[in-house]
Design a protein around this motif. Structure first.
Motif, PDB file in Angstrom:
ATOM      1  N   GLY B  56      -6.749  12.884  -2.018  1.00 35.41           N
ATOM      2  CA  GLY B  56      -7.551  12.288  -0.965  1.00 35.41           C
ATOM      3  C   GLY B  56      -6.761  11.416  -0.005  1.00 35.41           C
ATOM      4  N   SER B  57      -5.493  11.129  -0.338  1.00 36.11           N
ATOM      5  CA  SER B  57      -4.679  10.344   0.593  1.00 36.11           C
ATOM      6  C   SER B  57      -3.531  11.211   1.088  1.00 36.11           C
ATOM      7  CB  SER B  57      -4.133   9.079  -0.087  1.00 36.11           C
ATOM      8  OG  SER B  57      -3.177   9.420  -1.071  1.00 36.11           O
ATOM      9  N   PRO B 317      -1.426  -1.464  -9.937  1.00 39.98           N
ATOM     10  CA  PRO B 317      -2.716  -1.968  -9.413  1.00 39.98           C
ATOM     11  C   PRO B 317      -3.424  -0.988  -8.479  1.00 39.98           C
ATOM     12  CG  PRO B 317      -1.055  -3.693  -9.352  1.00 39.98           C
ATOM     13  CD  PRO B 317      -0.342  -2.434  -9.746  1.00 39.98           C
ATOM     14  N   ASP B 318      -2.685  -0.229  -7.673  1.00 39.98           N
ATOM     15  CA  ASP B 318      -3.347   0.743  -6.796  1.00 39.98           C
ATOM     16  C   ASP B 318      -3.143   2.170  -7.290  1.00 39.98           C
ATOM     17  OD1 ASP B 318      -0.688   0.934  -6.179  1.00 39.98           O
ATOM     18  OD2 ASP B 318      -0.897   0.521  -4.025  1.00 39.98           O
ATOM     19  N   ARG B 319      -2.770   2.303  -8.547  1.00 42.90           N
ATOM     20  CA  ARG B 319      -2.619   3.605  -9.201  1.00 42.90           C
ATOM     21  C   ARG B 319      -1.662   4.542  -8.465  1.00 42.90           C
ATOM     22  NH1 ARG B 319      -8.510   5.565 -11.138  1.00 42.90           N
ATOM     23  NH2 ARG B 319      -8.928   3.976 -12.687  1.00 42.90           N
ATOM     24  N   ALA B 371       6.830  -2.940  -4.456  1.00 42.37           N
ATOM     25  CA  ALA B 371       5.766  -3.775  -5.031  1.00 42.37           C
ATOM     26  C   ALA B 371       5.352  -4.874  -4.060  1.00 42.37           C
ATOM     27  CB  ALA B 371       6.224  -4.380  -6.355  1.00 42.37           C
ATOM     28  N   ASP B 372       6.090  -5.067  -2.967  1.00 46.83           N
ATOM     29  CA  ASP B 372       5.698  -6.028  -1.925  1.00 46.83           C
ATOM     30  C   ASP B 372       4.294  -5.737  -1.399  1.00 46.83           C
ATOM     31  OD1 ASP B 372       8.032  -7.390  -2.057  1.00 46.83           O
ATOM     32  OD2 ASP B 372       8.934  -6.482  -0.257  1.00 46.83           O
ATOM     33  N   ARG B 373       3.877  -4.471  -1.537  1.00 45.48           N
ATOM     34  CA  ARG B 373       2.566  -4.121  -0.976  1.00 45.48           C
ATOM     35  C   ARG B 373       1.420  -4.897  -1.627  1.00 45.48           C
ATOM     36  NH1 ARG B 373       3.834   0.733  -4.128  1.00 45.48           N
ATOM     37  NH2 ARG B 373       2.153   1.368  -5.523  1.00 45.48           N
ATOM     38  N   GLU B 378      -0.865  -4.000   1.889  1.00 48.19           N
ATOM     39  CA  GLU B 378      -0.755  -2.607   2.368  1.00 48.19           C
ATOM     40  C   GLU B 378      -0.719  -1.650   1.187  1.00 48.19           C
ATOM     41  OE1 GLU B 378       2.108  -2.315   5.936  1.00 48.19           O
ATOM     42  OE2 GLU B 378       2.458  -4.273   5.037  1.00 48.19           O
ATOM     43  N   LEU B 379      -1.847  -1.557   0.497  1.00 50.06           N
ATOM     44  CA  LEU B 379      -1.933  -0.774  -0.730  1.00 50.06           C
ATOM     45  C   LEU B 379      -1.897   0.721  -0.426  1.00 50.06           C
ATOM     46  CD1 LEU B 379      -4.728  -2.781  -2.567  1.00 50.06           C
ATOM     47  CD2 LEU B 379      -2.250  -3.094  -2.698  1.00 50.06           C
ATOM     48  N   LEU B 380      -1.496   1.490  -1.436  1.00 43.12           N
ATOM     49  CA  LEU B 380      -1.504   2.943  -1.325  1.00 43.12           C
ATOM     50  C   LEU B 380      -2.775   3.434  -2.032  1.00 43.12           C
ATOM     51  CD1 LEU B 380       2.236   3.634  -2.270  1.00 43.12           C
ATOM     52  CD2 LEU B 380       1.271   3.347   0.010  1.00 43.12           C
ATOM     53  N   LEU B 381      -3.883   3.428  -1.299  1.00 45.30           N
ATOM     54  CA  LEU B 381      -5.156   3.714  -1.953  1.00 45.30           C
ATOM     55  C   LEU B 381      -5.417   5.211  -2.069  1.00 45.30           C
ATOM     56  CD1 LEU B 381      -7.343   0.885  -0.396  1.00 45.30           C
ATOM     57  CD2 LEU B 381      -6.333   0.989  -2.687  1.00 45.30           C
ATOM     58  N   GLU B 382      -5.962   5.591  -3.211  1.00 42.70           N
ATOM     59  CA  GLU B 382      -6.245   6.997  -3.489  1.00 42.70           C
ATOM     60  C   GLU B 382      -7.660   7.104  -4.054  1.00 42.70           C
ATOM     61  OE1 GLU B 382      -4.823  10.152  -3.186  1.00 42.70           O
ATOM     62  OE2 GLU B 382      -6.809  10.610  -3.967  1.00 42.70           O
TER      63      GLU B 382
END
Lengths: 93, 386
Positions: B56-57, B317-319, B371-373, B378-382
């Motif tokens: 989805g991303s 944290p953002d899988r 990991a600065d995200r 600025e997460l890598l959301l999925e």
């Protein structure tokens, strides 16, 4: 001819194939299992793991009891998914 | 055996082995790869063996699509003589709520931007062309992609290791890295159960154990171990329309199941798990997994389970994965946090890392994986993970 002897009956792995992967550098039953599927069939290695252990013992010159055994995994004997699914339903009632 | 190398890689899963190969391919083969057990013995060899492009991303779909292209030719790519077990029988993703179905429409748009041939499947009649015996009760919609499927995690890892060795990489198995050695803000090497080794660069690919190693130099990597269990049945004749049954997967019902090219069915469910390194199997899993999956696929009731096992997801944290260049020990790179989908994205991730280290251009920005995200937001959301 002797090399055509079946080591793993479930997955049709011959002694020839076993010696081949040992020559390729796979050193333990765990590795041989993953490279060839020996021990992954319905009997889960009950026959072949001892035979493979014997070969490794001979080739590497280590006593049988020091050959690393793979993890013995449940359910030990095959159980149908239906039987397990029904047990789940019962548990939920 | 040499005591000094240009690069030491910790971890012999697909991530470590593929990075070793990609670096060696670029002329940097003075590498030592150290694995605590046997190659693929950690998370890689315990995974569900699925490869999918229906993400989805854009980021995950890109990694997966480009990785799949490599899986399609992995034997030739690495020179490996074995069979990597690729079988593109497809993934049928099922949606069980209207909301989930809406998300699938958005996912399809993302996938189509990247040229993935995924599409909605009509539940009245077409779905049976993919999975002839599916029970569609409670299913709202489904999408399919033929190019998704199965690859053998053991042989894919062995293939990368073989290719790396052919190019001169040394691999040490059954050897545990006990500690990292750093001095004056720079990484110097590792201490292991078989002695010390020096290198000005250490790539830490130890999955759920990676944060513990990184912490030795003061790096905080927010990745935690979570047990996931799986089981496999005896092999049976192909149960799909043209071969093995495609993967059937539901995020809502939290299961996946597919038939491997060998004929066995591999499956798993997501359970509520505490943070733990526990990888023991449970009988509760056997019953629940079969119960959940037989509801959707009653035809599988007759199959017999021959084996169950468990492994660790390295949850971030953002899988999504973290690629962290140490600020405390220059030359240390920690790569982990794949959160359950490391196998299928490893080929492209290894290229991303190797290109960066060799100063080659890349369309993907490696800095996004830092990991600065978690500080910047600025997460890598999925949206679509089990």
């Amino acid at each position: 001819m002797a090399d055509q002897i079946l080591i793993c009956r479930c997955e049709d792995i011959t002694k020839e194939r076993l010696l081949e992967v040992i020559a390729e550098g796979y050193e333990t039953i765990d590795e041989i299992k993953r490279a060839t599927r020996a021990g992954m069939g319905p009997c889960q290695g009950r026959t072949c793991r001892q035979l493979i252990a014997q070969e490794l013992s001979k080739i590497y010159g280590v006593p049988m009891e020091e050959v690393l055994m793979p993890t013995f995994r449940a359910p030990v004997k095959p159980i149908s998914m239906g039987t397990l699914a029904d047990a789940h339903k019962k548990g939920g009632e | 055996m040499k005591k000094a190398y240009d690069i030491i890689i910790v971890g012999g899963g697909i991530v470590g082995c593929s990075i070793a190969f990609e670096m060696a391919k670029r002329g940097h083969s003075n590498i030592l790869l150290i694995e605590r057990g046997y190659l693929s013995g950690g998370a890689t060899g315990r995974c569900g063996a699925g490869i999918r492009q229906q993400w989805g991303s854009v980021l995950n779909a890109t990694l997966a699509v480009e990785s799949t292209h490599i899986f399609e030719n992995l034997e030739e790519y690495t020179g490996y003589k074995g069979n990597c077990g690729l079988n593109q029988a497809g993934y049928l993703l099922i949606a069980c709520t209207e909301k989930e179905w809406d998300q699938f429409q958005k996912n399809l748009e993302v996938q189509h931007q990247l040229g993935v041939d995924s599409y909605p499947v009509d539940l009245e009649k077409d779905v049976y062309k993919y999975v002839p015996f599916i029970n569609t009760d409670g299913i709202y919609g489904a999408t399919f992609c033929q190019k998704d499927g199965h690859a053998d995690p053991f042989h894919c890892t062995f293939a990368y290791a073989y290719g790396a060795r052919q190019l001169g990489v040394d691999i040490l198995t059954y050897t545990e890295v006990l500690s990292l050695k750093a001095e004056g803000g720079k990484i110097k090497g590792v201490s292991t159960t078989k002695g010390d080794f020096e290198a000005p660069m250490v790539i830490n690919c130890a999955n759920a154990w990676a944060p513990g190693l990184a912490a030795q130099v003061g790096d905080e990597i927010p990745v935690f171990p979570e047990r996931h269990q799986a089981l496999v049945t005896e092999p049976v004749a192909p149960m799909g329309p043209n071969g093995p049954m495609p993967m059937v997967m539901s995020f809502h019902r939290k299961f996946y199941v597919q038939q491997s090219p060998h004929g066995s069915f591999i499956m798993g469910i997501a359970e509520t798990e505490p943070v733990s390194f526990n990888i023991r199997s449970s009988w509760q899993f056997l019953e629940e997994c079969c119960g959940v999956i037989c509801d959707t696929l009653p035809a599988l009731r007759g199959l017999r389970v021959v084996r169950q096992w468990a492994g660790l997801y390295d949850m971030s944290p953002d899988r999504n994965p973290i690629i962290e260049f140490s600020k405390n020990a220059e030359g240390l790179i920690t790569i982990c946090g794949f959160s359950g989908h490391g196998f299928m994205v490893a080929p492209r991730t290894a290229i991303l890392v190797a290109k960066h280290l060799c100063n080659e251009q890349d369309d993907l920005d490696i800095k996004r994986f830092s990991a600065d995200r978690y500080r910047t937001g600025e997460l890598l959301l999925e949206p679509s993970v089990v």
